[in-house]
Design a protein around this motif. Structure first.
Motif, PDB file in Angstrom:
ATOM      1  N   LEU A 253      31.995  12.651 -20.556  1.00  0.00           N
ATOM      2  CA  LEU A 253      32.570  12.000 -19.377  1.00  0.00           C
ATOM      3  C   LEU A 253      33.936  11.404 -19.698  1.00  0.00           C
ATOM      4  O   LEU A 253      34.866  11.486 -18.893  1.00  0.00           O
ATOM      5  N   GLU A 254      34.055  10.811 -20.890  1.00  0.00           N
ATOM      6  CA  GLU A 254      35.348  10.249 -21.314  1.00  0.00           C
ATOM      7  C   GLU A 254      36.398  11.350 -21.432  1.00  0.00           C
ATOM      8  O   GLU A 254      37.558  11.165 -21.060  1.00  0.00           O
ATOM      9  N   PHE A 255      35.974  12.497 -21.936  1.00  0.00           N
ATOM     10  CA  PHE A 255      36.898  13.612 -22.104  1.00  0.00           C
ATOM     11  C   PHE A 255      37.426  14.088 -20.757  1.00  0.00           C
ATOM     12  O   PHE A 255      38.592  14.479 -20.632  1.00  0.00           O
ATOM     13  N   ASN A 256      36.565  14.029 -19.740  1.00  0.00           N
ATOM     14  CA  ASN A 256      36.962  14.445 -18.392  1.00  0.00           C
ATOM     15  C   ASN A 256      37.487  13.284 -17.554  1.00  0.00           C
ATOM     16  O   ASN A 256      37.662  13.434 -16.344  1.00  0.00           O
ATOM     17  N   ASP A 257      37.695  12.149 -18.217  1.00  0.00           N
ATOM     18  CA  ASP A 257      38.222  10.949 -17.551  1.00  0.00           C
ATOM     19  C   ASP A 257      37.325  10.537 -16.386  1.00  0.00           C
ATOM     20  O   ASP A 257      37.789  10.227 -15.281  1.00  0.00           O
ATOM     21  N   LEU A 258      36.028  10.531 -16.643  1.00  0.00           N
ATOM     22  CA  LEU A 258      35.042  10.143 -15.636  1.00  0.00           C
ATOM     23  C   LEU A 258      34.189   8.995 -16.148  1.00  0.00           C
ATOM     24  O   LEU A 258      34.102   8.770 -17.362  1.00  0.00           O
ATOM     25  N   LYS A 259      33.590   8.287 -15.221  1.00  0.00           N
ATOM     26  CA  LYS A 259      32.664   7.218 -15.576  1.00  0.00           C
ATOM     27  C   LYS A 259      31.233   7.661 -15.258  1.00  0.00           C
ATOM     28  O   LYS A 259      30.992   8.421 -14.334  1.00  0.00           O
ATOM     29  N   GLN A 260      30.312   7.140 -16.064  1.00  0.00           N
ATOM     30  CA  GLN A 260      28.906   7.449 -15.839  1.00  0.00           C
ATOM     31  C   GLN A 260      28.419   6.787 -14.544  1.00  0.00           C
ATOM     32  O   GLN A 260      28.392   5.563 -14.439  1.00  0.00           O
ATOM     33  N   PRO A 261      28.041   7.576 -13.518  1.00  0.00           N
ATOM     34  CA  PRO A 261      27.502   6.958 -12.290  1.00  0.00           C
ATOM     35  C   PRO A 261      26.084   6.465 -12.546  1.00  0.00           C
ATOM     36  O   PRO A 261      25.408   6.922 -13.473  1.00  0.00           O
TER      37      PRO A 261
END
Length: 451
Positions: A151-159
């Protein structure tokens, strides 16, 4: 290397100021400076004797003023931290039945687990950590670091996500999980902080609501009557039975009015405009007065049929609607018409029969008779209708036949009938019991002729 921020690092700042000030004080009390600055021998001698006292006193005062503000700030921070801890402890204590907290470190699942897990799931901390995979909570740890890295690699946060597991009673328990990665100075994830919220009662309430909705939807669709949901005077929803009643498609009905030319004739049987009468009924129902009435609708836009309509108001999401229940009563109307036809024919036979005909109830009272019967016995209708034959002592044999008839036995009586003036009339009477739809005797008929 990171630079030191002197504005934030008060220890370095105070130490630097103190040493610089100490150097200045020592210089001011040095022999070189005293010989240069003080010409009075007495003053010079006095300072020389008490020089170290002045130095210590000056440095103490300096140190006091340097440390006073940081100490005060430190006390305020400590008080604030203590208060925050109290508030945090209060919040955690109040949430102990709904939440528990955990922390994973690399290769160490549940390095920290709050004691409130016992309140939420009924397990001790040790039992939960040892058996969490068997309980259905494996997703709380399995691949959690890899998942967050991706998720960090894709610049996302864990929902937030949900898991289903068993509590200590063996019952299903639903948890909503929110996780936060903890990083070191280099940006590497070193731990996973998690908050588990018990949402079991919400899920059960949601399931119960869905089951109830499915039940009512099934009833709505399976009902033999047609159901309309109306907003103002327009159809916005209906069940499948409606399309059968009106012999049309769903899209032909939705957003149309009940008085549309395809669904109602221009006027109703009472001569009133369908539009005017429908608006009146709808307005009364929207004012909270349930409406129940008969209406002539059109099937497939051309074939009129009678319907029984019920209108009731209900509210949903602060908006008012009408539930319209439509029952096709064409068969009932045809039956009523046929019954009226038969009744008319019976009335013609009853009135024009060459025989006298009387109807009596289970108490032996005459409830109706034709004109021929009045002629046979030469009596007035006013006297015969309502006459209680069982209470009259004369004509005992005829009464016995009537009682047999009321027990369900068809019979024929031949004999003398004594009128109220004791005139004997020779008659022949056929007595026939009358039954209702449940085969209960409601009375009888007597067909009388002179012999």
């Amino acid at each position: 290397m990171s630079k030191i921020d002197l504005r934030k690092n008060w220890i370095i700042r105070v130490t630097g100021v103190f040493f610089l000030s100490s150097f200045i004080v020592l210089f001011l009390f040095s022999d070189f400076f005293l010989d240069f600055a003080i010409q009075n021998t007495v003053v010079w001698l006095l300072i020389q004797q008490y020089r170290w006292i002045f130095i210590l006193l000056s440095l103490s005062v300096l140190l006091y003023f340097l440390l006073r503000k940081p100490y005060k700030n430190s006390s305020l921070i400590e008080e604030s931290l203590t208060e925050s801890r109290k508030n945090y402890r209060l919040v955690v204590d109040n949430l102990k039945d709904d939440y528990f907290f955990y922390r994973h470190e690399v290769n160490i699942p549940f390095k920290y687990l709050s004691a409130s897990v016992s309140n939420v799931l009924g397990f001790s901390k040790t039992d939960f950590i040892e058996t969490f995979r068997d309980l259905g909570a494996a997703n709380l740890y399995n691949n959690c670091f890899e998942r967050h890295k991706q998720l960090e690699f894709n610049d996302l946060k864990q929902p937030p996500f949900e898991i289903e597991m068993k509590n200590s009673n063996g019952s299903l328990c639903y948890l909503e999980i929110k996780e936060i990665p903890v990083k070191d100075d280099k940006g590497n994830i070193t731990a996973i902080e998690g908050i588990a919220r018990n949402i079991t009662r919400y899920r059960r309430a949601e399931k119960e609501l869905m089951d109830r909705e499915n039940k009512y939807h099934t009833l709505f669709e399976a009902a033999n009557d047609g159901f309309f949901i109306m907003k103002d005077d327009k159809f916005i929803d209906c069940n499948s039975r409606i399309t059968e009643i009106f012999d049309c498609k769903l899209e032909d009905l939705i957003m149309h009015t009940p008085y549309h030319y395809r669904f109602s004739p221009t006027t109703q049987p009472d001569g009133r405009s369908s539009r005017e009468k429908a608006r009146e009924k709808i307005d009364l129902a929207m004012c909270g007065q349930p409406q129940n009435f008969e209406w002539v609708h059109l099937r497939n836009g051309s074939k009129p049929f009678y319907a029984e309509v019920n209108l009731n108001k209900f509210s949903f999401n602060n908006e008012d609607y009408l539930l319209a229940v439509i029952r096709d009563i064409a068969d009932r109307k045809n039956a009523e018409k046929e019954l009226l036809h038969h009744e008319k024919n019976f009335r013609l036979i009853f009135e024009n029969s060459p025989f006298g005909i009387a109807n009596f109830d289970t108490q032996g009272k005459i409830t109706e008779c034709n004109e021929k019967l009045l002629q046979i016995f030469n009596i007035d209708r006013q006297w015969v209708v309502g006459l209680d034959l069982f209470s009259v002592e004369r004509n005992h044999d005829l009464v016995l036949f009537m009682k047999k008839c009321l027990s369900g036995e068809k019979g024929e009586y031949k004999g003398v009938y004594n009128t109220k003036d004791n005139t004997g009339v020779n008659i022949q009477a056929l007595l026939i019991p009358v039954f209702d739809s449940e085969q209960k005797i409601t009375g009888g008929f007597g067909i009388v002729q002179l012999i």
